[in-house]
Structure formats: C-alpha cells, structure tokens
Design an enzyme around this catalytic site. Structure first.
Site, PDB file in Angstrom:
ATOM      1  N   ASN A  12       0.929  -1.077  -0.031  1.00 48.32           N
ATOM      2  CA  ASN A  12      -0.173  -0.097  -0.009  1.00 48.32           C
ATOM      3  C   ASN A  12       0.728   1.229  -0.104  1.00 48.32           C
ATOM      4  O   ASN A  12       1.493   1.594   0.941  1.00 48.32           O
ATOM      5  CB  ASN A  12      -0.846   0.007   1.387  1.00 48.32           C
ATOM      6  CG  ASN A  12      -1.929   1.268   1.342  1.00 48.32           C
ATOM      7  OD1 ASN A  12      -1.487   1.939   0.497  1.00 48.32           O
ATOM      8  ND2 ASN A  12      -2.516   1.401   2.468  1.00 48.32           N
ATOM      9  N   TRP A  13       1.039   1.920  -1.128  1.00 46.07           N
ATOM     10  CA  TRP A  13       1.948   2.943  -1.231  1.00 46.07           C
ATOM     11  C   TRP A  13       1.417   4.139  -0.801  1.00 46.07           C
ATOM     12  O   TRP A  13       2.206   5.197  -0.553  1.00 46.07           O
ATOM     13  CB  TRP A  13       2.423   3.204  -2.788  1.00 46.07           C
ATOM     14  CG  TRP A  13       3.168   2.116  -3.283  1.00 46.07           C
ATOM     15  CD1 TRP A  13       3.407   0.723  -2.792  1.00 46.07           C
ATOM     16  CD2 TRP A  13       3.712   2.075  -4.778  1.00 46.07           C
ATOM     17  NE1 TRP A  13       4.154   0.070  -3.680  1.00 46.07           N
ATOM     18  CE2 TRP A  13       4.302   0.697  -5.079  1.00 46.07           C
ATOM     19  CE3 TRP A  13       3.758   2.902  -5.653  1.00 46.07           C
ATOM     20  CZ2 TRP A  13       5.253   0.560  -6.034  1.00 46.07           C
ATOM     21  CZ3 TRP A  13       4.420   2.677  -6.970  1.00 46.07           C
ATOM     22  CH2 TRP A  13       5.286   1.400  -6.968  1.00 46.07           C
ATOM     23  N   LYS A  14       0.148   4.260  -0.361  1.00 46.51           N
ATOM     24  CA  LYS A  14      -0.502   5.609   0.078  1.00 46.51           C
ATOM     25  C   LYS A  14      -0.216   6.858  -0.922  1.00 46.51           C
ATOM     26  O   LYS A  14       0.123   6.384  -2.073  1.00 46.51           O
ATOM     27  CB  LYS A  14      -0.032   5.624   1.679  1.00 46.51           C
ATOM     28  CG  LYS A  14      -0.211   4.545   2.314  1.00 46.51           C
ATOM     29  CD  LYS A  14       0.036   4.584   3.794  1.00 46.51           C
ATOM     30  CE  LYS A  14      -0.307   3.460   4.450  1.00 46.51           C
ATOM     31  NZ  LYS A  14      -0.186   3.633   6.107  1.00 46.51           N
ATOM     32  N   HIS A  98      -9.820   1.220   4.363  1.00 44.33           N
ATOM     33  CA  HIS A  98      -8.391   1.573   5.038  1.00 44.33           C
ATOM     34  C   HIS A  98      -8.614   2.609   6.152  1.00 44.33           C
ATOM     35  O   HIS A  98      -9.530   3.615   6.185  1.00 44.33           O
ATOM     36  CB  HIS A  98      -7.708   2.124   4.269  1.00 44.33           C
ATOM     37  CG  HIS A  98      -5.994   2.080   4.482  1.00 44.33           C
ATOM     38  ND1 HIS A  98      -5.582   3.190   5.718  1.00 44.33           N
ATOM     39  CD2 HIS A  98      -4.929   1.273   4.699  1.00 44.33           C
ATOM     40  CE1 HIS A  98      -4.600   2.597   6.020  1.00 44.33           C
ATOM     41  NE2 HIS A  98      -3.957   1.736   5.518  1.00 44.33           N
ATOM     42  N   GLU A 100      -7.093   4.838   7.418  1.00 43.37           N
ATOM     43  CA  GLU A 100      -7.056   6.567   6.672  1.00 43.37           C
ATOM     44  C   GLU A 100      -8.240   6.919   6.211  1.00 43.37           C
ATOM     45  O   GLU A 100      -8.508   7.964   6.401  1.00 43.37           O
ATOM     46  CB  GLU A 100      -5.735   6.612   6.215  1.00 43.37           C
ATOM     47  CG  GLU A 100      -4.441   6.285   7.171  1.00 43.37           C
ATOM     48  CD  GLU A 100      -3.232   5.648   6.282  1.00 43.37           C
ATOM     49  OE1 GLU A 100      -3.101   5.830   4.987  1.00 43.37           O
ATOM     50  OE2 GLU A 100      -2.321   5.201   7.121  1.00 43.37           O
ATOM     51  N   GLU A 170      -5.678  -4.732  10.507  1.00 38.41           N
ATOM     52  CA  GLU A 170      -4.968  -3.867  10.596  1.00 38.41           C
ATOM     53  C   GLU A 170      -5.229  -2.814  12.033  1.00 38.41           C
ATOM     54  O   GLU A 170      -6.039  -1.877  11.911  1.00 38.41           O
ATOM     55  CB  GLU A 170      -4.709  -2.638   9.518  1.00 38.41           C
ATOM     56  CG  GLU A 170      -4.535  -3.451   8.156  1.00 38.41           C
ATOM     57  CD  GLU A 170      -3.782  -2.164   7.043  1.00 38.41           C
ATOM     58  OE1 GLU A 170      -2.802  -2.609   6.662  1.00 38.41           O
ATOM     59  OE2 GLU A 170      -4.445  -1.159   6.927  1.00 38.41           O
ATOM     60  N   GLY A 176       1.978   2.446  10.889  1.00 42.07           N
ATOM     61  CA  GLY A 176       2.985   3.604  10.464  1.00 42.07           C
ATOM     62  C   GLY A 176       3.908   4.104  11.938  1.00 42.07           C
ATOM     63  O   GLY A 176       4.274   5.203  12.061  1.00 42.07           O
ATOM     64  N   SER A 216       3.041  -1.901  10.540  1.00 43.29           N
ATOM     65  CA  SER A 216       4.572  -1.811  10.628  1.00 43.29           C
ATOM     66  C   SER A 216       5.141  -3.214  10.511  1.00 43.29           C
ATOM     67  O   SER A 216       6.018  -3.797  11.018  1.00 43.29           O
ATOM     68  CB  SER A 216       4.699  -1.338  12.154  1.00 43.29           C
ATOM     69  OG  SER A 216       4.303  -0.208  12.306  1.00 43.29           O
ATOM     70  N   GLY A 237       2.752  -0.987   4.089  1.00 43.79           N
ATOM     71  CA  GLY A 237       2.907   0.516   3.871  1.00 43.79           C
ATOM     72  C   GLY A 237       4.421   0.923   3.770  1.00 43.79           C
ATOM     73  O   GLY A 237       5.146   0.409   2.586  1.00 43.79           O
ATOM     74  N   GLY A 238       4.903   1.373   4.712  1.00 45.32           N
ATOM     75  CA  GLY A 238       6.178   1.837   4.780  1.00 45.32           C
ATOM     76  C   GLY A 238       7.079   0.886   4.042  1.00 45.32           C
ATOM     77  O   GLY A 238       8.010   1.278   3.076  1.00 45.32           O
TER      78      GLY A 238
HETATM   79  P1  PGA Z   1       2.471   0.448   7.614  1.00 42.28           P
HETATM   80  O1  PGA Z   1       1.201   0.737   6.776  1.00 42.28           O
HETATM   81  O2  PGA Z   1       3.116  -0.731   6.951  1.00 42.28           O
HETATM   82  O3  PGA Z   1       3.307   1.702   7.101  1.00 42.28           O
HETATM   83  O4  PGA Z   1       2.162   0.590   9.094  1.00 42.28           O
HETATM   84  C1  PGA Z   1       0.052  -0.299   6.632  1.00 42.28           C
HETATM   85  C2  PGA Z   1      -1.089   0.199   6.156  1.00 42.28           C
HETATM   86  O5  PGA Z   1      -1.482   1.083   6.524  1.00 42.28           O
HETATM   87  O6  PGA Z   1      -1.652  -0.411   5.115  1.00 42.28           O
END
Ligand code: PGA
Length: 257
Positions: A12-14, A98, A100, A170, A176, A216, A237-238
């Site tokens: 997930n590159w956001k 998600h 967010e 999640e 994050g 994470s 994500g990251g």
């Molecule tokens: P993260 O994000 O790996 O940076 O914690 C995961 C996500 O929000 O899908």
C-alpha cells in the site's frame, strides 16, 4: 489448512510516488519477483501512477491494486474514480475501508459496503480493511469493533463470490508507528475473523479467504507473523516503498509454512 491459501503480500503505497518513480520501483520489484508464483504479489500505487505501473508490470507476476474507489460507475462525483475506470487500467485488486479513509475521509461501514459490492460486481478483488484504535483495544472492545466493521462491510456479499475476498486486519495503533501487534494479538483477531467468515459464508469458503496482517510489518517481524495459522500475508505500507524490504517480505512469505 493454510495450504489452501497462497500467501499474499500487498504493498500500500499511500500518497507516495509519482508515475515515473513508480515505474522505477516496479522495475526492481518485477525483477526480484521474477517467475515465482508461490506467493501472490500486489502493488497499490496512487491513482496517478496506475497507468505507468500497468505498463511497467505488463507480462509480470505482480498484480496491480488501487487504494480506494467510488461505488458508482460514473456520474457527478468530483474527484472520484470508479471500478470500470480501474478495470480499464488492468487493476485487479482494490483496498477498501483503510483506517486512513475511515478516520480522515469519513468512510463509513455503509459506504465501504457499497464499494465492496461494486468491486465484486466489476470483478475487482476487494482488500477490506478492519481494525481497532488503541482506545478501543484498551477498552476491551477490539473484537466488537472488528465484528461490526467486517459484517457491515460484507453485507449482501454472495457466498459464491466470497472466496475471492481478501480481509486485512490492521490495528490502527500499529499503522506507521513501528509498533507491531504481537503474534498472539494478531492471531487471536485473525482466528476470530475466520470464525465470523465461517458464519457468514460457511467454513469451506472461510478456509479459502486470505486474511492479511497490516501495521508496521517489516522483514524483521514478518516471519513470525506469517507463520501463524490464520495469517495469510501482509498489507504493507512503509516497507513497500523500497524494493529491498518489499522483496524481503515476499521471500519471508515464501518460506513461511
Ligand atoms: P505500515 O502501513 O506498514 O506503514 O504500518 C500499513 C497500512 O496502512 O496498510
């Protein structure tokens, strides 16, 4: 039982990477993944990089996902993107609900549900995200929150199409933050989700649905998480923004039993 389910690693590159940056990263990811088909690999760039990403991935094993969509096919919805538009760019998966989107952009369970139904109707595979905040975990309501989001998001989904669903657990407090859920915390919720899926769609179908962990996930903690009975991959994500760490996660999923 887990042999029924091929592990899936989704990036997930956001809101990261221009179209050109996406092509450059995908060149490395595509080479690293090569012909391996023991793990399913999906990348979810921002909308503006989907077209160049589709070109960069042509003929590779890596699949393309989007990070959101609107449930209507077209119309007066300024700023939105529909399932047919995604399909026309060779997108196969779409992240929905998600945290967010839920907390920053007001996505409700009802809205997420409309998107899930539209994705399925358009042959896109939804990656439905659920998870509790730290306050909810501390209050002991984790399972209730997850149940509400899962049942709300999946309302009206047909048993026959349910096996193609992907669920991502999640915990919001782990996204994050560098704070990963313990394997016990994650496995407890994953097993609970599988139980709920069994009630909704029958046990046989529930055994086919992949449940990803997200929050994470890194090469250093992935092996232990992916070895859990009900953890079928990761939504990352990251660590998905750099080829080395993303490919290490794919490798970890390949060796996890
Ligand atoms: P993260 O994000 O790996 O940076 O914690 C995961 C996500 O929000 O899908």
């Amino acid at each position: 039982m887990s042999s029924l389910r091929k592990k899936l690693i989704a990036g997930n590159w956001k809101m990261n990477k221009t179209a050109a940056e996406a092509s450059a990263l995908l060149k490395d990811i595509r080479i690293g993944v090569g012909k391996r088909n023991d793990v399913e690999v999906v990348v979810c760039p921002p909308f503006t990089a989907l077209e160049s990403s589709a070109v960069a991935l042509e003929g590779s094993m890596v699949k393309l996902g989007a990070q959101n969509m609107h449930h209507e096919a077209n119309g007066a919805f300024t700023g939105e993107i529909s399932a047919p538009m995604l399909r026309s760019l060779f997108v196969t998966h779409v992240i929905l609900g998600h945290s967010e989107r839920r907390t920053l952009f007001g996505d409700t369970d009802k809205f997420v549900n409309q998107k899930v139904l539209s994705a399925i109707k358009n042959q896109l595979k939804p990656i439905l995200c659920v998870g509790e905040t730290l306050a909810e975990r501390d209050a002991g309501t984790t399972l209730t929150v997850v149940k509400t989001q899962l049942e709300g998001g999946l309302e009206g989904v047909n048993k026959d199409t349910a096996a193609t669903l992907v669920i991502a657990y999640e915990p919001v407090w782990a996204i994050g933050t560098g704070k990963v859920a313990t394997t016990e915390q994650a496995q407890e919720v994953h097993a609970f989700i599988r139980g709920l899926l069994g009630k909704l769609f029958g046990d046989q179908t529930a055994q086919k649905i992949r449940i990803l962990y997200g929050g994470s996930m890194k090469p250093a903690n992935a092996g232990e998480l992916l070895a859990q009975a009900d953890i079928d991959g990761g939504l990352v994500g990251g660590a998905s923004l750099e080829a080395r760490s993303f490919l290490d996660l794919v490798a970890a999923a390949g060796t996890a039993v």
